[in-house]
Design a protein around this motif. Sequence first.
Motif, PDB file in Angstrom:
ATOM      1  N   ASP B  65       0.825  -1.212   0.000  1.00 56.43           N
ATOM      2  CA  ASP B  65       0.000   0.000   0.000  1.00 56.43           C
ATOM      3  C   ASP B  65       0.858   1.260   0.000  1.00 56.43           C
ATOM      4  O   ASP B  65       1.927   1.304   0.608  1.00 56.43           O
ATOM      5  N   ASP B  66       0.360   2.294  -0.649  1.00 56.02           N
ATOM      6  CA  ASP B  66       1.012   3.597  -0.551  1.00 56.02           C
ATOM      7  C   ASP B  66       0.779   4.118   0.871  1.00 56.02           C
ATOM      8  O   ASP B  66      -0.371   4.255   1.311  1.00 56.02           O
ATOM      9  N   LYS B  69      -1.536   7.348   1.559  1.00 54.89           N
ATOM     10  CA  LYS B  69      -2.897   7.055   1.101  1.00 54.89           C
ATOM     11  C   LYS B  69      -3.573   6.059   2.056  1.00 54.89           C
ATOM     12  O   LYS B  69      -4.729   6.241   2.455  1.00 54.89           O
ATOM     13  N   SER B  99       4.728  -2.328   7.709  1.00 54.58           N
ATOM     14  CA  SER B  99       5.333  -1.488   6.679  1.00 54.58           C
ATOM     15  C   SER B  99       6.073  -0.304   7.294  1.00 54.58           C
ATOM     16  O   SER B  99       5.492   0.491   8.038  1.00 54.58           O
ATOM     17  N   GLY B 101       7.250   2.288   5.777  1.00 57.88           N
ATOM     18  CA  GLY B 101       6.710   3.514   5.211  1.00 57.88           C
ATOM     19  C   GLY B 101       5.453   3.951   5.942  1.00 57.88           C
ATOM     20  O   GLY B 101       5.268   5.138   6.248  1.00 57.88           O
TER      21      GLY B 101
END
Lengths: 322, 322
Positions: B65-66, B69, B99, B101
């Motif tokens: 996933d971004d 977002k 994640s 990020g």
Amino acid sequence: LATIALDAMGGDFAPVETVAGAVDASGRGVEVVLVGDREVLAAEIAKHEVDIPIVDAPETILMGDDPAKALREKPNASITVAARMVARGEAGGVVSAGSTGAAMAAAAIIIGRIKGVARPSIASIFPTPNTPTLVLDSGANPEVNATQLYQFAVMGAIASEALLGASNPRVGLLSIGEEKGKGRAIEKAAFELMEASHLNFIGNVEGRDVGTDRVDVIVTDGFTGNVFLKTTEGTARLVFSYLAEELAGLSDAARAEAMPALQRVADMLDYETYGGAHLLGVDGAVVISHGSSTRKSIANALVMARDAVETDIASRIRERLG
Amino acid sequence: LATIALDAMGGDFAPVETVAGAVDASGRGVEVVLVGDREVLAAEIAKHEVDIPIVDAPETILMGDDPAKALREKPNASITVAARMVARGEAGGVVSAGSTGAAMAAAAIIIGRIKGVARPSIASIFPTPNTPTLVLDSGANPEVNATQLYQFAVMGAIASEALLGASNPRVGLLSIGEEKGKGRAIEKAAFELMEASHLNFIGNVEGRDVGTDRVDVIVTDGFTGNVFLKTTEGTARLVFSYLAEELAGLSDAARAEAMPALQRVADMLDYETYGGAHLLGVDGAVVISHGSSTRKSIANALVMARDAVETDIASRIRERLG
């Protein structure tokens, strides 16, 4: 012309180790010329059974000297004279364990860049059990652009194939994640260039791929490449020192078996196996050796330079990038 | 508030290992709250003898996933809920093995940067026999400027002193030569800033200084730092695999002694000793763990986060840079 001009005055252990290395390389069929102070070198070569020609170069460039300035002001320094021999066609290549900056400057200014090559690049060899990995740039160009990285990839692939026996060498871009799009703007741009090229580009590789059989040519800027190589060196040394300490506590019998095993691994990772790094992108074979090179490194560097001349790396690079 | 919110759904081995790690940390006096799917976590914690509170967070952010977002679209993801607990003062810190990020985005957006800090930075811990070395940035910021490097140095020195026991921590700038002036433009500028500061700045350090007792905090950009750390990991693994192969050829008696010695060294370099990396520069304690974290890593990460809360790293950074 396969003669190699050895900067016999360069390096921490010159001229004793440089001359001894030349003697060994000569025994392995390399045509060597010793370049340096004639008197000093004549006395040194007299200790050996073979005779190797000497070209007089009475001046010396010191490690602290500004390379470009030293080249201008010391036209008779050993590295200057050795490079001039290549420029004049009196030798096919040069080996130096002296100032890396001076050797690079001599190569770029006296021997000259291959037309079309933006920046000559130092390609270091990382030992692996199979085909050794070429890492470039390993320090010549701390700041580059994506096109220059692409040129490093092309030159590295040529050298890997010609000198290290890789067939259709796998080229990887050093980054911080395997997926396309990982890294800085420069890696993203270089990825596109390599992907669209004739290269056997396998995408991004990471620091943890070191020494694995995944990649033949690792491409990066000279800052990252230098950090990468010195980190492998430091980490290996660290692990060995911890291990040596642990093994000291073993029984005599176990230690007697384990220590040679440790030594075999150390030998496998020994940078002296490869006597130096190829400077690619100049119009002749140039091998830059470690300042602390011993007889063994120098001999191996001379063989490397001879191989680079015989496989005509420079012409292959000119054909592709010129 | 020393409660640590654990993103119990993050990581390759969640929730089994995350919950088990929470149980162990709880046994070591850490107040943990499990954040994630209530039903899943209740079933998991029921396998253990202790009870740990659960905060329900039914959504999950996936590795692909971004991050930014996903944060917006999944307000009830475990990392989002955990970060919100810190922002609301319901917890002092967060641990996540999900994640990276997403954890960074949650920390920056929900918990918030400390005023004056341009970029939060991931500070990884490199084990050494004495004071561990802190390396930052280790991947959060691939491209930075000299001022940001200087801020990393300040935050790293604070964390080294407060969390790793260094007194007047020695700060080194990762470069490609020890002398002032070596490196890229950014290293040259950062060198000046650090030299003129209150820091105990020892100048440039190199990849080969890894694990030596020369430096407590190694400062670099996130690209180089990530390459550096992964290269140490790859090289150590390479040396161990070569050694294991060599030791396999020893007599049974020698092998029986040598293998445990090898294991002790591997343990010494085991990244799981430290359960994760500190994200410095945000307004709470955030520890980012490896995706492959086991029970041991998670427990250690929770202790790290608790220590970061108790030593009030965030306030110390605010005092210096705010």
